[in-house]
Design an enzyme around this catalytic site. Structure first.
Site, mmCIF file in Angstrom:
data_model
loop_
_atom_site.group_PDB
_atom_site.id
_atom_site.type_symbol
_atom_site.label_atom_id
_atom_site.label_comp_id
_atom_site.label_asym_id
_atom_site.label_seq_id
_atom_site.Cartn_x
_atom_site.Cartn_y
_atom_site.Cartn_z
ATOM 1 N N ASN A 1 55.279 -81.751 55.109
ATOM 2 C CA ASN A 1 54.181 -82.617 54.552
ATOM 3 C C ASN A 1 52.738 -82.400 55.098
ATOM 4 O O ASN A 1 52.645 -82.528 56.300
ATOM 5 C CB ASN A 1 54.649 -84.071 54.891
ATOM 6 C CG ASN A 1 53.766 -84.961 54.027
ATOM 7 O OD1 ASN A 1 52.658 -84.934 53.940
ATOM 8 N ND2 ASN A 1 54.323 -85.969 53.387
ATOM 9 N N HIS B 1 48.408 -85.190 56.224
ATOM 10 C CA HIS B 1 47.586 -85.560 57.292
ATOM 11 C C HIS B 1 46.556 -84.521 57.704
ATOM 12 O O HIS B 1 45.569 -84.702 58.485
ATOM 13 C CB HIS B 1 48.110 -86.194 58.457
ATOM 14 C CG HIS B 1 48.701 -87.506 58.144
ATOM 15 N ND1 HIS B 1 48.205 -88.482 57.538
ATOM 16 C CD2 HIS B 1 50.024 -87.705 57.712
ATOM 17 C CE1 HIS B 1 48.947 -89.488 57.252
ATOM 18 N NE2 HIS B 1 50.185 -89.066 57.174
ATOM 19 N N HIS C 1 51.531 -86.221 49.379
ATOM 20 C CA HIS C 1 51.663 -87.559 48.544
ATOM 21 C C HIS C 1 50.442 -87.766 47.973
ATOM 22 O O HIS C 1 49.368 -88.007 48.740
ATOM 23 C CB HIS C 1 51.866 -88.519 49.680
ATOM 24 C CG HIS C 1 52.183 -89.830 49.127
ATOM 25 N ND1 HIS C 1 52.718 -90.948 50.053
ATOM 26 C CD2 HIS C 1 51.994 -90.487 47.677
ATOM 27 C CE1 HIS C 1 52.686 -92.076 49.265
ATOM 28 N NE2 HIS C 1 52.155 -91.946 48.047
ATOM 29 N N ARG D 1 48.046 -90.510 46.608
ATOM 30 C CA ARG D 1 48.141 -91.723 46.577
ATOM 31 C C ARG D 1 47.212 -92.269 45.581
ATOM 32 O O ARG D 1 46.167 -91.783 45.171
ATOM 33 C CB ARG D 1 47.713 -92.354 48.087
ATOM 34 C CG ARG D 1 49.047 -92.421 49.042
ATOM 35 C CD ARG D 1 48.698 -92.956 50.193
ATOM 36 N NE ARG D 1 49.592 -93.003 51.268
ATOM 37 C CZ ARG D 1 50.391 -94.253 51.364
ATOM 38 N NH1 ARG D 1 50.047 -95.141 50.582
ATOM 39 N NH2 ARG D 1 51.364 -94.238 52.237
ATOM 40 N N ARG E 1 43.775 -91.307 49.690
ATOM 41 C CA ARG E 1 42.886 -91.330 51.278
ATOM 42 C C ARG E 1 43.263 -89.979 51.884
ATOM 43 O O ARG E 1 42.687 -89.770 52.994
ATOM 44 C CB ARG E 1 43.832 -92.268 51.830
ATOM 45 C CG ARG E 1 45.110 -92.247 52.012
ATOM 46 C CD ARG E 1 46.083 -93.269 52.771
ATOM 47 N NE ARG E 1 45.970 -94.407 52.043
ATOM 48 C CZ ARG E 1 46.685 -95.585 52.738
ATOM 49 N NH1 ARG E 1 47.167 -95.483 53.679
ATOM 50 N NH2 ARG E 1 46.661 -96.423 51.820
ATOM 51 N N GLU F 1 54.836 -86.670 46.428
ATOM 52 C CA GLU F 1 55.296 -88.032 46.488
ATOM 53 C C GLU F 1 54.480 -88.800 45.714
ATOM 54 O O GLU F 1 53.292 -88.626 45.619
ATOM 55 C CB GLU F 1 55.362 -88.232 48.055
ATOM 56 C CG GLU F 1 56.356 -87.664 49.030
ATOM 57 C CD GLU F 1 56.337 -87.983 50.322
ATOM 58 O OE1 GLU F 1 57.333 -87.763 51.141
ATOM 59 O OE2 GLU F 1 55.303 -88.628 50.703
ATOM 60 N N THR G 1 53.955 -94.824 54.598
ATOM 61 C CA THR G 1 55.100 -95.762 54.051
ATOM 62 C C THR G 1 55.808 -96.263 54.891
ATOM 63 O O THR G 1 56.239 -95.702 55.908
ATOM 64 C CB THR G 1 55.816 -94.446 53.174
ATOM 65 O OG1 THR G 1 55.053 -93.540 52.597
ATOM 66 C CG2 THR G 1 57.123 -95.206 52.526
ATOM 67 N N GLU H 1 65.885 -89.302 49.416
ATOM 68 C CA GLU H 1 65.533 -89.026 50.720
ATOM 69 C C GLU H 1 65.775 -90.404 51.548
ATOM 70 O O GLU H 1 65.171 -91.479 51.144
ATOM 71 C CB GLU H 1 64.253 -88.558 50.660
ATOM 72 C CG GLU H 1 63.402 -88.360 52.175
ATOM 73 C CD GLU H 1 62.101 -87.622 52.096
ATOM 74 O OE1 GLU H 1 61.530 -87.784 53.080
ATOM 75 O OE2 GLU H 1 61.877 -87.048 50.908
ATOM 76 N N HIS I 1 60.679 -88.956 58.006
ATOM 77 C CA HIS I 1 59.796 -90.251 58.518
ATOM 78 C C HIS I 1 60.104 -90.571 59.932
ATOM 79 O O HIS I 1 61.281 -90.703 60.366
ATOM 80 C CB HIS I 1 60.034 -91.609 57.680
ATOM 81 C CG HIS I 1 58.669 -92.372 57.880
ATOM 82 N ND1 HIS I 1 57.675 -92.363 56.960
ATOM 83 C CD2 HIS I 1 58.401 -93.473 58.731
ATOM 84 C CE1 HIS I 1 56.634 -93.288 57.416
ATOM 85 N NE2 HIS I 1 57.205 -93.862 58.386
#
Length: 242
Positions: free
Chosen positions: A10, A13, A46, A48, A52, A73, A104, A154, A193
């Site tokens: 992922n 970030h 992801h 959003r 962000r 995502e 999340t 998931e 996660h």
């Protein structure tokens, strides 16, 4: 020996760091290429509502320029559905999303939101996008995913990651039991996660799991050892469990 466990990286970030200052650096696309070189099997991003971290332009470039499967995502909203249908990623993982959350915070309530989720699962599936539901490792949620005809789930590993001792053993058994139940019902189980170098091996050893999606830890560790080395070490730990 069981089958190889796939690693989805992922890259959200990387975009978080970029957006903190604005501009184009660091580039999430560059991180996707680095992850691929280090042994990642897929890229997760992801998109959003508030953009962000990952942006629409990031998704455009990822779809155009990476060879690995993209797992998008997304929240179950018309806006995100339209984006998924426009881009046609390999997979779309429907996740819960609240504007005020930092990340999340738990699994999707597929059982409680069955009627609301059903049209999204159907429309994504009809478009040839492999649907995944990000859920808690519990029997009611797996059964809801089965009724929704989602081919993939998931499991949220946040509880497992944030407890210790006997409580962690309990959470690991929940994950194992849920993965076995999903597999028994023809659903492919993934997990993710909060997974790190220190806690990933017991999860990776669950034989029914097909894929782990890991991001925040890998990007954070990259500050110290570089992203390729971070992904490479995670890949080695996952392989050692199998």
């Amino acid at each position: 020996m069981t089958s190889k466990l796939r690693l989805g990286v992922n890259i959200d970030h990387v975009a978080t760091i970029r957006n903190a200052r604005g501009g184009t650096h660091p580039d999430p696309l560059r991180s996707a290429h680095a992850a691929a070189r280090a042994g990642a099997d897929g890229i997760t991003a992801h998109l959003r509502e508030d953009r962000r971290h990952i942006t629409d332009d990031d998704i455009d470039r990822l779809m155009a320029e990476i060879d690995l499967p993209l797992n998008l995502e997304m929240a179950a909203t018309e806006e995100m559905l339209a984006s998924a249908l426009a881009h046609r990623p390999h997979a779309a993982c429907i996740v819960p999303e609240r504007r005020e959350e930092r990340t999340t915070e738990g699994g999707l309530d597929a059982a409680g939101q069955f009627d609301a989720l059903r049209p999204y699962v159907m429309r994504l599936t009809d478009a040839g996008i492999r649907v995944s539901l990000f859920i808690e490792p519990s029997e009611p949620q797996v059964e809801a995913a089965l009724r929704l005809a989602a081919p993939v789930v998931e499991f949220h590993t946040g509880r497992y990651a944030h407890v210790e001792g006997e409580a962690r053993a309990v959470e690991l058994k929940r994950l194992s039991d849920a993965a076995a139940l999903a597999t028994k019902n023809g659903i492919e189980p993934h997990a993710g996660h909060g997974l790190t170098f220190d806690n990933v091996v017991p999860v990776a050893a669950i034989p029914q799991l097909n894929e782990l999606n890991i991001g925040h830890f890998l990007v954070g560790e990259a500050i110290f050892i570089g992203l390729e080395e971070s992904v490479r070490q995670m890949r080695q730990l996952m392989d050692s469990a199998r």
